[in-house]
Design an enzyme around this catalytic site. Sequence first.
Site: not given
Ligand code: GLC
Length: 533
Positions: A202, A265
């Site tokens: 994440d 991500e």
């Molecule tokens: C990432 C996740 C998202 C979340 C954010 C904070 O972007 O995909 O769903 O709200 O991180 O953890």
Amino acid sequence: MSETHEWWQSGIIYQVYPRSFQDTSGDGVGDLRGVIRRLDYLQWLGVDAVWLSPINPSPMADFGYDISDYCAIDPLFGTMEDFDELLSQAHRRGLKVMLDFVPNHTSDQHPWFRESRSSRTNPKRDWYIWRDPAPGGGPPNNWLSNFGGGAWEWDEATDQYYLHAFLKEQPDLNWRNPEVQQAMLDVLRFWLDRGVDGFRIDVIWHIVKDEEFRDNPPNPEYEPGMPPHHQVLATYSTDRPEVHDIIGLMRSVIDDYDERMMVGEIYLPVERLVTYYGAHGTGVHLPFNFQLINLPWKARAIESAIENYEASLPPYGWPNWVLGNHDQPRIASRVGARQARVAAMMLLTLRGTPTMYYGDELGMQNVPIPPNRIHDPSEINNPGLGMGRDPERTPMQWSAEEHAGFSKREPWLPLAKNYREANVAVQRDDPQSMLTLYRRLIDLRRSQPALAIGDYHAIQGEGDILAYLRTDESSHFLVVLNLGSQECEFRSDYPIARGRIAVSTHLDRQGENVTGSVRLRPDEGVVIDRAEV
Ligand code: GLC
């Protein structure tokens, strides 16, 4: 295939949002036993790996992305026994299992944070990012939270601010602290020892902040109506050079185990994105490539983005493509139901690991959420700006039964109105359904190394046409996609367009001979097998 490539290169990743996949406990929220029940479906669909959004204990302020215990399962989703069974049942079917790892922040209910905020002298104080007010008072700098408002929360009890890039219930960890590093690397080991095959990491580009906490510069492109955190550029709060050292630490843990991987991500421009491959063997295996989410759906724009991406990859960098996830509007709502079929063909024929989002294989659309059923804090804190993510998180549509076969009671988010027509049970027997198209494309990709791991060659297209070749020593596939709603013709100067149609988006031209040119109907795409002349 697997002799020359790793599973995460030749395979297809499928994201499950566990709250919305299958409920078995009868509380209207999906659970791990639900995922176990649907493993046969995933195997039948033909995907290789299942990525589960977070399943750890969480107060659910951000629906699992606020974790209060990294090494346990939230009772809402089941037990550790359920998880172990999921893992072994998945492995028995040849499916890999990837977990979401959320390293940037914990829940404010995590025992680490409770300790950290208990006093300035607590040994865990420095596990989070605490700062004094600015000299004139107020927050230490101008950083903003991605969910609205400032990124600093004042703590009355200890007279300091703590940093939260997301909700105030999600305090950011201090990754410069070696104790934090060790504790979090132990989390990875805990799950790797259980047999987990990989992690989706994440907001990995967020985890290290500027050492001097400099103010972020204003964003010259900001306009009212945009998400408020875009008022500043995240220059000093994200994508710091030191992040790569931390990723290197994670990578060396992963590399202590066989055949494991991590995908990060990262929402950054391509030239920054590719730095996350790191020097050979030190970065993430796959930095998520979100270009198909962010680009206008125009053939020329996508064509040059593919070219640029391919040219930017380091020699050891394996590409990947994504159409949607739990944070983004559904692809079928962004480009329309007909173009969603073209998008599916693109995703599954481009060079690089495809990641699918549950339900996209049915053409699921964003579901309008009535005000009294809104859950997402991003929408609640920023009403009316289109930041809500509930519409793309609605329950999987399994059948025409009440509650779509997802649950025995009203689900936590409303179902799509059309679920009685658009569901797995109906589409699996329909030879022209979206689900049949996905299966056909997945099957072709799995059976043809040229598509799964072969080379990519751009072909200059015109107008709404996007065309490319995928090749290996023994086979050549020509992909021609019409990204527009007008009929068009693809012809080429030399005989590329010669062969037999292996699959078309409308699923009605298979076996058709192509000699020199091919006419495409509106919103149509074809994969031509050039060996089959
Ligand atoms: C990432 C996740 C998202 C979340 C954010 C904070 O972007 O995909 O769903 O709200 O991180 O953890």
